[in-house]
Design a protein around this motif. Structure first.
Motif, short mmCIF file in Angstrom:
data_model
loop_
_atom_site.label_atom_id
_atom_site.label_comp_id
_atom_site.label_asym_id
_atom_site.label_seq_id
_atom_site.Cartn_x
_atom_site.Cartn_y
_atom_site.Cartn_z
N GLU A 102 -9.50 -8.20 1.44
CA GLU A 102 -9.84 -7.89 0.10
C GLU A 102 -9.96 -6.76 -0.51
O GLU A 102 -10.93 -6.23 -0.59
CB GLU A 102 -9.79 -9.22 -0.88
N HIS A 103 -9.49 -6.45 -1.93
CA HIS A 103 -10.09 -5.05 -2.18
C HIS A 103 -11.93 -5.60 -3.38
O HIS A 103 -11.83 -6.75 -3.79
CB HIS A 103 -9.25 -5.25 -3.54
N ASN A 104 -12.56 -4.38 -2.77
CA ASN A 104 -13.28 -3.85 -3.22
C ASN A 104 -14.73 -5.44 -2.97
O ASN A 104 -15.25 -5.57 -3.36
CB ASN A 104 -13.12 -4.28 -4.67
N THR A 105 -14.45 -5.75 -2.08
CA THR A 105 -15.05 -6.79 -0.95
C THR A 105 -16.23 -6.17 0.04
O THR A 105 -15.13 -5.06 0.79
CB THR A 105 -14.70 -7.50 -0.56
N PRO A 106 -17.26 -5.77 0.33
CA PRO A 106 -17.85 -5.84 2.00
C PRO A 106 -17.18 -5.66 3.27
O PRO A 106 -17.41 -6.90 3.24
CB PRO A 106 -19.49 -5.79 1.25
N TYR A 107 -17.65 -5.13 4.09
CA TYR A 107 -17.43 -4.86 5.65
C TYR A 107 -18.50 -5.06 6.08
O TYR A 107 -19.60 -3.58 5.42
CB TYR A 107 -16.43 -4.08 5.94
N LYS A 108 -19.15 -6.03 6.73
CA LYS A 108 -21.03 -5.28 6.89
C LYS A 108 -20.58 -5.48 9.11
O LYS A 108 -19.99 -5.94 9.65
CB LYS A 108 -21.42 -7.23 6.93
N PHE A 109 -21.51 -4.07 8.68
CA PHE A 109 -21.54 -3.54 10.35
C PHE A 109 -22.82 -4.38 10.73
O PHE A 109 -22.87 -4.29 11.99
CB PHE A 109 -21.71 -1.82 10.62
N ALA A 119 -5.86 5.61 -3.78
CA ALA A 119 -4.54 4.69 -4.90
C ALA A 119 -3.73 4.74 -3.99
O ALA A 119 -3.45 5.63 -2.21
CB ALA A 119 -4.45 6.74 -5.40
N THR A 120 -2.89 4.27 -4.59
CA THR A 120 -1.64 3.12 -4.61
C THR A 120 -1.09 3.21 -6.14
O THR A 120 -0.75 3.19 -7.18
CB THR A 120 -1.63 1.99 -3.69
N ASN A 121 0.60 3.26 -5.47
CA ASN A 121 1.42 2.57 -6.77
C ASN A 121 1.55 1.22 -6.89
O ASN A 121 3.01 1.43 -7.59
CB ASN A 121 2.70 3.66 -6.48
N ASP A 122 0.83 0.18 -5.84
CA ASP A 122 1.27 -0.90 -6.48
C ASP A 122 0.49 -1.38 -7.60
O ASP A 122 -0.70 -0.81 -8.21
CB ASP A 122 0.51 -1.65 -5.08
N PRO A 123 1.53 -1.13 -8.40
CA PRO A 123 0.90 -1.98 -9.92
C PRO A 123 -0.32 -2.61 -10.45
O PRO A 123 -0.74 -2.92 -10.70
CB PRO A 123 2.22 -2.37 -10.67
N ASP A 124 -0.10 -4.36 -9.16
CA ASP A 124 -1.57 -4.89 -9.33
C ASP A 124 -2.30 -4.27 -8.08
O ASP A 124 -3.51 -4.94 -8.80
CB ASP A 124 -0.83 -6.21 -8.51
N ARG A 125 -2.55 -2.96 -7.60
CA ARG A 125 -3.87 -2.27 -7.46
C ARG A 125 -3.48 -0.98 -6.89
O ARG A 125 -3.36 -0.41 -5.91
CB ARG A 125 -3.75 -3.41 -5.60
N LYS A 126 -3.86 -0.27 -8.15
CA LYS A 126 -4.03 1.07 -8.46
C LYS A 126 -4.56 2.33 -7.43
O LYS A 126 -4.52 2.93 -6.95
CB LYS A 126 -3.91 1.49 -9.80
N LEU A 127 -5.91 1.66 -7.27
CA LEU A 127 -6.37 1.79 -6.15
C LEU A 127 -7.81 0.68 -5.34
O LEU A 127 -7.65 -0.57 -6.08
CB LEU A 127 -7.95 2.55 -6.83
N PHE A 128 -7.42 0.68 -4.08
CA PHE A 128 -7.85 -0.17 -3.44
C PHE A 128 -9.21 0.37 -2.63
O PHE A 128 -9.61 1.13 -1.89
CB PHE A 128 -7.71 -0.27 -2.22
N ARG A 129 -9.65 -0.61 -2.23
CA ARG A 129 -11.74 0.41 -2.41
C ARG A 129 -12.50 -1.38 -1.58
O ARG A 129 -12.12 -1.87 -1.42
CB ARG A 129 -12.53 0.18 -3.28
N ILE A 130 -12.81 -0.54 -0.29
CA ILE A 130 -13.43 -1.02 0.91
C ILE A 130 -15.15 -0.76 0.80
O ILE A 130 -15.20 0.32 0.91
CB ILE A 130 -13.11 -0.97 2.12
N ARG A 131 -16.03 -1.43 0.29
CA ARG A 131 -17.49 -1.05 0.45
C ARG A 131 -18.12 -1.22 1.72
O ARG A 131 -17.93 -2.65 2.32
CB ARG A 131 -18.56 -2.54 -0.56
#
Length: 634
Positions: free
Chosen positions: A524-531, A614-626
């Protein structure tokens, strides 16, 4: 927001055992010649007592007070207390009490003035000590809180001040599913730009609460606002909680924290879940039982006004509504729903609340609580309650309602969707301005924030009392995407001093949709990946992330990048496998992230480390992986 002024006295117990003299040119000596022991106090002289002068609200100024023992035996300080019109003892540091000052020795402490309200403030500092001739030495302190010049932050859930809430409760959700979003509004009530540095879940179950900042402006001008959403996505079969932290440059608080909680249910779950919204507002937002308030505004004493509410079942089994009641049924009467009512999964029913102010003094606010009893198992929603309020007036006023073919739109939170259309088409919809007041309504203008896609025509200059007029909005679609506009109707309704504001949206039939996978699992967008923990000098990874287009139109992405903060050096991003930034339907591209700490410490999302694109998905214009990792020595 309610605030209390205070003068903070922070005892730092900075003990300096020295016989050096304190300059009489720089300090005001209040001591008398006392022996066995003798306390002497000095501080910057600025008139009677210690005067801080003018200090901006929420900022601070500190002064140093020096305490000397000029006697023959040790001086013992047992307490430093503050009293007066604006004390706040919660900021004392008593960890060093009692404090012993040797013969000829000195110690210092700071007095900090931090006004949280405007106007003159004062307090009395009392130093309790073993000098028998002056065992309660007092210092009067003064200050004046003046108008701040910087940014100030205020946060609300829809229209409800978050500071009045213990925590936002998302209720019970089946593991792996996602709740309706809770929408928070960040308002800059200050006098300079409010800079939002980050918004993220910071404690406990951070993976179960997702921040959606697609609508968020990270620079908010004075008097302006922005929004962000939080959804509950439980990953464990238990009570889950976290704190959503907003980092900013606000003067009144550095980090604004919002408590959130919810309960994850074993999969599959079969429980109903009640959600209540006002008709005409966004149907896809979470309602919070016990905290929402709906205002009818001013209503003429012999008139009535009605709001329509929708009860949604967002759960996984049938919801039974057994009763709806009002705490003041003669003034706020619920009607038009026969109970018990049975609502299937994903469906809804409506009911009305009518405000009848009746005779009495004008400009009197009236309030009631609406209670909905159902078989929703969540304690906070048993019953589901919300507040309604309205003001009786004996003045002839205009009162505006806006609807489209009988569908009433709420001001501020209202939304109208044109739906999905073909490219290069135009759709015109007529909206009704209904004046339910006793005076003519003056329409000063109707504006669209996006005139390229949503144009306004046929604006009436006035709407007579108890009559209606119409205007039109034309949605013009020229490219793939989803578009929106803020519609503002400037008018003479006294309850709408900032205008009747609502949103319109519309989009193309075929849209791209981004889905990101981490080792075949949806990420999911904006959720952290823990190493996890990695020894300094070693590496963990690479971790494979796949960007897939699960929509119907081409997905366009930018090159993923590591956010340029200091801790990003501990992570390595490999994008060499990305062959095309235009991803066709069902196509995908991949990139890799490796953790390679070069020092000990924890490096994570609170410092802003993330991969973004960045993307052109109107529901997710910026995707972030913390990103989150810990460097260890062994």
């Amino acid at each position: 927001m309610k605030v209390k002024a205070y003068i903070v006295v922070l005892v730092l117990a900075l003990i300096t055992l020295t016989t050096s003299c304190v300059s009489r040119e720089d300090f005001f000596d209040l001591a008398n010649d006392i022996i066995n022991p003798e306390i002497k106090i000095s501080y910057p002289k600025s008139g009677p007592g210690l005067n801080f002068g003018d200090v901006e609200q929420y900022s601070s100024k500190d002064e140093t007070i020096t305490l000397e023992n000029s006697g023959d035996i040790d001086l013992i300080i047992t307490e430093i207390a503050v009293t007066g019109s604006a004390p706040d003892k919660s900021f004392f540091n008593y960890s060093q009490m009692p404090l012993v000052v040797e013969v000829g020795g000195i110690t210092t402490f700071r007095v900090i003035f931090k006004p949280s309200a405007l106007g003159p403030k004062d307090a009395l500092i009392t130093i309790v000590n073993s000098d028998s001739s002056d065992d309660k030495y007092s210092i009067q302190v003064f200050g004046f809180g003046k108008q701040p010049t910087g940014p100030l932050i205020s946060v609300s859930l829809k229209t409800n001040d978050v500071s009045d809430m213990n925590a936002v409760d998302f209720g019970s959700i089946e593991n792996g599913l996602t709740s309706l979003p809770a929408r928070f509004v960040i308002e800059n009530i200050g006098y300079a730009d409010l800079i939002i540095r980050d918004i993220f879940p910071a404690t406990n179950d951070i993976h179960s609460f997702i921040v959606d900042d697609m609508l968020t402006s990270y620079t908010i001008g004075a008097g302006e606002s922005s929004t962000f959403d939080v959804v509950f996505h439980p990953l464990d079969d238990d009570e889950l909680k976290s704190d959503i932290v907003i980092e900013s440059n606000a003067m009144n608080t550095g980090n604004y924290s919002i408590g959130v909680n919810g309960y994850g249910l074993s999969s599959p779950s079969t429980e109903p879940d009640i959600n209540v919204i006002q008709q005409g507002s966004d149907p896809n937002l979470l309602g919070i039982s016990g905290y929402e308030s709906f205002d009818f505004g001013k209503v003429y004493s012999v008139n009535t006004d009605t709001m329509i509410f929708s009860i949604q079942n967002t759960g996984t089994s049938q919801l039974t509504v057994s009763s709806i009641s009002s705490s003041k049924p003669t003034i706020f009467k619920e009607q038009s729903l026969i109970t018990p009512a049975y609502i299937n999964e994903g469906e809804s029913v409506t009911f009305e609340v009518t405000f009848n102010p009746g005779g009495g003094p004008g400009d009197e606010e009236l309030v009631a609580v609406i209670s909905i009893d159902s078989d929703d198992p969540d304690i906070i929603e048993d019953p589901y309650t919300f507040e309604v309020r309205g003001t009786r007036t004996n003045d002839n006023i205009a009162k505006l309602k806006v609807h489209q073919d009988g569908f009433y739109i709420t001001p501020d939170t209202g939304i109208y969707s044109f739906g999905q259309k073909d490219i290069d088409t135009q759709t015109t919809v007529s909206f009704t301005l209904e004046n339910v007041g006793m005076a003519d309504l003056v329409v000063d203008g109707i504006d669209s924030s996006n005139i390229d896609n949503f144009a306004i025509t046929n604006i009436p200059p006035t709407v007579k009392a108890s009559e209606s007029e119409t205007f039109e909005i034309t949605f013009k679609l020229t490219e793939v995407g989803v578009f929106s506009s803020v519609i503002t109707i400037d008018n003479s309704d006294p309850d709408l001093s900032s205008g009747f504001v609502f949103n319109v949206t519309g989009g193309s039939i075929y849209l791209p949709k981004i889905t990101v996978y981490e080792n075949m699992d949806v990420f999911e967008h904006n959720t952290p990946y823990k190493f996890g923990s990695v020894e300094v000098g070693s590496t963990k990874g690479p971790v494979w992330f796949e960007i897939k287009n699960t929509g119907e139109a081409d997905l366009v992405i930018d090159l993923p990048i590591l956010i340029d903060v200091e801790d990003s050096r501990h992570f390595e991003l490999d994008t060499t496998s990305i062959a095309d930034f235009v991803i066709k339907k069902d196509g995908s591209e991949s990139f890799y992230v490796t953790f390679k700490p070069d020092e000990e410490g924890t490096f994570h999302n609170s410092s802003g480390v993330a991969v973004e694109f960045a993307t052109n998905d109107p529901d997710r214009k910026l995707f972030r992986i913390r990103l989150w990792g810990e460097g260890t020595s062994d």
